[in-house]
Design an enzyme around this catalytic site. Structure first.
Site, PDB file in Angstrom:
ATOM      1  N   LYS A 195     -26.955 -13.681  85.854  1.00  0.00           N
ATOM      2  CA  LYS A 195     -28.028 -14.651  85.663  1.00  0.00           C
ATOM      3  C   LYS A 195     -29.045 -14.396  86.773  1.00  0.00           C
ATOM      4  O   LYS A 195     -28.749 -14.560  87.955  1.00  0.00           O
ATOM      5  CB  LYS A 195     -27.504 -16.086  85.748  1.00  0.00           C
ATOM      6  CG  LYS A 195     -28.608 -17.133  85.668  1.00  0.00           C
ATOM      7  CD  LYS A 195     -28.095 -18.525  85.984  1.00  0.00           C
ATOM      8  CE  LYS A 195     -29.256 -19.478  86.212  1.00  0.00           C
ATOM      9  NZ  LYS A 195     -28.808 -20.805  86.682  1.00  0.00           N
TER      10      LYS A 195
ATOM     11  N   GLY B 160     -31.644 -29.320  89.051  1.00  0.00           N
ATOM     12  CA  GLY B 160     -31.070 -30.494  89.694  1.00  0.00           C
ATOM     13  C   GLY B 160     -31.853 -31.779  89.527  1.00  0.00           C
ATOM     14  O   GLY B 160     -31.489 -32.803  90.103  1.00  0.00           O
TER      15      GLY B 160
ATOM     16  N   ALA C 182     -31.111 -25.521  83.454  1.00  0.00           N
ATOM     17  CA  ALA C 182     -31.676 -26.333  84.534  1.00  0.00           C
ATOM     18  C   ALA C 182     -32.354 -27.602  84.024  1.00  0.00           C
ATOM     19  O   ALA C 182     -33.035 -27.607  82.997  1.00  0.00           O
ATOM     20  CB  ALA C 182     -32.669 -25.538  85.374  1.00  0.00           C
ATOM     21  N   GLY C 183     -32.146 -28.677  84.781  1.00  0.00           N
ATOM     22  CA  GLY C 183     -32.830 -29.943  84.534  1.00  0.00           C
ATOM     23  C   GLY C 183     -32.115 -30.911  83.621  1.00  0.00           C
ATOM     24  O   GLY C 183     -32.550 -32.059  83.465  1.00  0.00           O
TER      25      GLY C 183
ATOM     26  N   ASN D 182     -25.039 -27.730  85.777  1.00  0.00           N
ATOM     27  CA  ASN D 182     -24.112 -27.838  86.888  1.00  0.00           C
ATOM     28  C   ASN D 182     -24.125 -29.235  87.499  1.00  0.00           C
ATOM     29  O   ASN D 182     -23.147 -29.968  87.465  1.00  0.00           O
ATOM     30  CB  ASN D 182     -24.455 -26.776  87.945  1.00  0.00           C
ATOM     31  CG  ASN D 182     -23.451 -26.680  89.082  1.00  0.00           C
ATOM     32  OD1 ASN D 182     -23.400 -25.682  89.781  1.00  0.00           O
ATOM     33  ND2 ASN D 182     -22.630 -27.681  89.305  1.00  0.00           N
ATOM     34  N   THR D 183     -25.277 -29.614  88.069  1.00  0.00           N
ATOM     35  CA  THR D 183     -25.362 -30.829  88.871  1.00  0.00           C
ATOM     36  C   THR D 183     -24.948 -32.080  88.106  1.00  0.00           C
ATOM     37  O   THR D 183     -24.275 -32.958  88.660  1.00  0.00           O
ATOM     38  CB  THR D 183     -26.795 -31.001  89.409  1.00  0.00           C
ATOM     39  OG1 THR D 183     -27.193 -29.805  90.075  1.00  0.00           O
ATOM     40  CG2 THR D 183     -26.879 -32.158  90.378  1.00  0.00           C
TER      41      THR D 183
END
Length: 252
Positions: A91, A152, A179-180, A201-202
């Site tokens: 990635k 995040g 993301a986001g 992830n977050t």
């Protein structure tokens, strides 16, 4: 299909920021994911113990170049990750803005061209910009990973029309929202739009109960894909009665 690899689970899960190694193990299992991402920096901090968690998961590892800000740094990190993890998947992140963590499109395309020529199978973290997408494909990428919102942030799909346009513009290219994403409903919305996978992830790692949240995201991604394949009803400007007027009883 991602570089000749077909996945049955369309959720990709990051491995950073979890409260404990055991919670990370349990979250991976609960999500049902088949692909986990890991940065070389994170792996270095955890050493052999962290690497053992990755091995035990049975998932395919997608190393990433998180934190890289130059072409040279990203390419070197990718090469080190290939040696460490024994995979050509990477990635690719080349960050251009410190606050938004938006990718640098010029450096991203250059790094992608170098890595693709070197035999890597590149998953580039990009924006929904169509021209950048075209250049990445020309560089040799066969997957695009547009952001939903800044990393995040939990803002979800901030530019829905732009993402819809990207999906329509690249109908044959696997697209992964990266993301986001902050809630399962946002991941489901991405899948209902026809995206091929979601990477996050977050939202899981920082949840009060990461294991339950991982399970919720796995279910949401699956439901969104099923809805897309089933065919969502089109939106209408006016109401349409579900019970037709024709054949209705006439009361005197």
């Amino acid at each position: 299909m991602f570089y000749a690899t077909e996945l049955t689970n369309r959720l990709m899960l990051g491995t950073a920021q979890y409260p404990s190694p055991q919670i990370l193990r349990d979250a991976i299992a609960a999500s049902g994911t088949e692909v986990i991402t890991v940065s070389l920096r994170r792996e270095g901090q955890g050493g052999g113990a962290f690497r053992e968690i990755l091995r035990e998961s049975g998932c395919r590892i997608l190393p990433n170049t998180a934190g890289c800000h130059t072409v040279r740094e990203a390419v070197t990190t990718a090469q080190m990750a290939r040696e460490l993890f024994g995979t050509s998947w990477v990635k690719l992140e080349v960050i251009g803005h410190a606050d938004t963590l938006q990718p640098d499109p010029f450096a991203l395309v250059e790094a992608a061209r170098i890595l693709c020529a070197d035999g890597f199978e590149v998953f580039p973290y990009t924006t929904e910009d169509l021209i950048v997408g075209e250049r990445l494909l020309e560089a040799g990428c066969r997957v695009l990973m547009p952001w939903g919102a800044p990393i995040g942030s939990g803002q979800g799909l901030r530019n829905i029309e732009g993402l819809r346009t990207m999906r329509a513009h690249f109908p044959e290219v696997p697209l992964v929202i990266d993301a986001g994403i902050g809630a399962p409903s946002q991941a489901m919305a991405a899948m209902e739009m026809g995206f091929d996978a979601v990477l996050l992830n977050t939202a899981v790692a920082k949840a009060l109960d990461p294991v339950a949240m991982a399970r919720a995201f796995g279910q949401a991604v699956a439901a969104g894909r099923t809805a897309f394949e089933a065919g969502l009803m089109p939106r209408r400007d006016m109401a349409e009665a579900s019970t037709p007027i024709f054949g209705r009883a006439v009361l005197a």
